[in-house]
Design a protein around this motif. Structure first.
Motif, short mmCIF file in Angstrom:
data_model
loop_
_atom_site.label_atom_id
_atom_site.label_comp_id
_atom_site.label_asym_id
_atom_site.label_seq_id
_atom_site.Cartn_x
_atom_site.Cartn_y
_atom_site.Cartn_z
N TRP A 1 74.13 -9.62 -57.00
CA TRP A 1 73.29 -9.35 -55.84
C TRP A 1 72.72 -7.94 -55.92
O TRP A 1 71.53 -7.73 -55.64
N GLU A 2 73.55 -6.98 -56.31
CA GLU A 2 73.07 -5.60 -56.45
C GLU A 2 71.99 -5.49 -57.52
O GLU A 2 71.01 -4.77 -57.35
N GLN A 3 72.16 -6.24 -58.61
CA GLN A 3 71.15 -6.22 -59.67
C GLN A 3 69.84 -6.85 -59.20
O GLN A 3 68.76 -6.34 -59.48
N PHE A 4 69.93 -7.95 -58.47
CA PHE A 4 68.73 -8.63 -57.98
C PHE A 4 67.98 -7.77 -56.98
O PHE A 4 66.76 -7.76 -56.95
N THR A 5 68.71 -7.07 -56.11
CA THR A 5 68.08 -6.27 -55.07
C THR A 5 67.80 -4.84 -55.53
O THR A 5 67.27 -4.03 -54.78
N HIS B 1 82.15 -7.43 -44.40
CA HIS B 1 82.10 -8.89 -44.36
C HIS B 1 80.66 -9.40 -44.43
O HIS B 1 80.39 -10.42 -45.06
N GLU B 2 79.71 -8.68 -43.84
CA GLU B 2 78.30 -9.07 -43.92
C GLU B 2 77.77 -8.87 -45.34
O GLU B 2 76.97 -9.67 -45.82
N ALA B 3 78.21 -7.80 -45.99
CA ALA B 3 77.79 -7.56 -47.37
C ALA B 3 78.27 -8.69 -48.28
O ALA B 3 77.52 -9.18 -49.13
N ILE B 4 79.51 -9.13 -48.08
CA ILE B 4 80.04 -10.23 -48.89
C ILE B 4 79.34 -11.54 -48.54
O ILE B 4 78.96 -12.31 -49.42
N LYS B 5 79.14 -11.78 -47.25
CA LYS B 5 78.54 -13.04 -46.79
C LYS B 5 77.17 -13.28 -47.43
O LYS B 5 76.85 -14.40 -47.82
N GLN B 6 76.36 -12.24 -47.57
CA GLN B 6 75.02 -12.43 -48.11
C GLN B 6 75.01 -12.71 -49.61
O GLN B 6 74.00 -13.15 -50.15
N THR B 7 76.14 -12.52 -50.28
CA THR B 7 76.20 -12.79 -51.73
C THR B 7 76.83 -14.14 -52.06
O THR B 7 76.80 -14.57 -53.21
N LEU B 8 77.41 -14.82 -51.08
CA LEU B 8 78.17 -16.04 -51.36
C LEU B 8 77.33 -17.17 -51.95
O LEU B 8 77.86 -18.02 -52.67
#
Length: 194
Positions: free
Chosen positions: A55-59, A161-168
């Motif tokens: 997710w970090e790489q994509f964003t 938890h929001e940071a993890i949720k957006q990558t699931l």
């Protein structure tokens, strides 16, 4: 505040132990003390770390340390190693399902299957000698793991938890042989207990 990671596994899956069982299967699955399937927390943590990293790489996020390092820890050097800010438990069956299965231990055998594969010679289409391998797999089911914040972690992440949720959505499978069709899963994060 703790959160529940719901892992809805939709195909046979294999949480490998690295152990075999003689001539029957070459790869056994993780089980708890009662013989019920589990997905180890360290495995879940690795899958979550991979999703957050991608997710970090994509964003094109560029924080230092990275979000994945802040959440799950970093470093191999003794001087630069730290624990992450999120703790991950083993994923287990819901309590009511566990209770039902443990009431009649004969039901446990229905959770496990053995699958076998062999290597094929491309030139002749015949099996390669001594290449038959067996693997124990588990039927599709739903597991739950607890995620909570580590007190006094060196790198706190606000709304972790929001940071993890957006990558699931980047997690498509769990366990071994994910790229070969095993362990297809839908992973969601919910507040509270299962």
């Amino acid at each position: 505040m703790s959160y529940q990671l719901k892992i809805d596994i939709q195909s046979y899956w294999h949480p490998g132990t690295g152990r075999g069982q003689g001539s029957d299967v070459d790869a056994l699955t993780h089980r708890d003390a009662h013989g019920l399937p589990i997905l180890p927390g360290r495995t879940i943590k690795g899958i979550l770390r991979d999703a957050v990293t991608r997710w970090e790489q994509f964003t094109q996020s560029s924080s230092q340390p990275t979000l994945a390092e802040q959440l799950f820890g970093a470093g191999t050097d003794a001087e630069e190693k730290w624990l992450g800010s999120v703790r991950v438990s083993d994923a287990v069956l819901a309590d009511d399902i566990r209770y039902y299965l443990l009431k009649d231990k004969n039901l446990l055998t229905g959770l496990y299957r053995s699958i076998h594969a062999t290597a094929i010679k491309h030139e002749t289409g015949t099996a390669v000698d001594q290449s038959l391998r067996g693997m124990e797999v588990i039927v599709p089911l739903t597991l739950y793991a607890t995620l909570d914040e580590v007190p006094n972690a060196p790198h706190k992440v606000t709304n972790w938890h929001e940071a993890i949720k957006q990558t699931l959505g980047l997690i498509q499978a769990v366990g071994a042989h994910r790229t070969r069709g095993l362990g297809r899963a839908v992973v969601t994060l919910v507040e509270g207990n299962k």
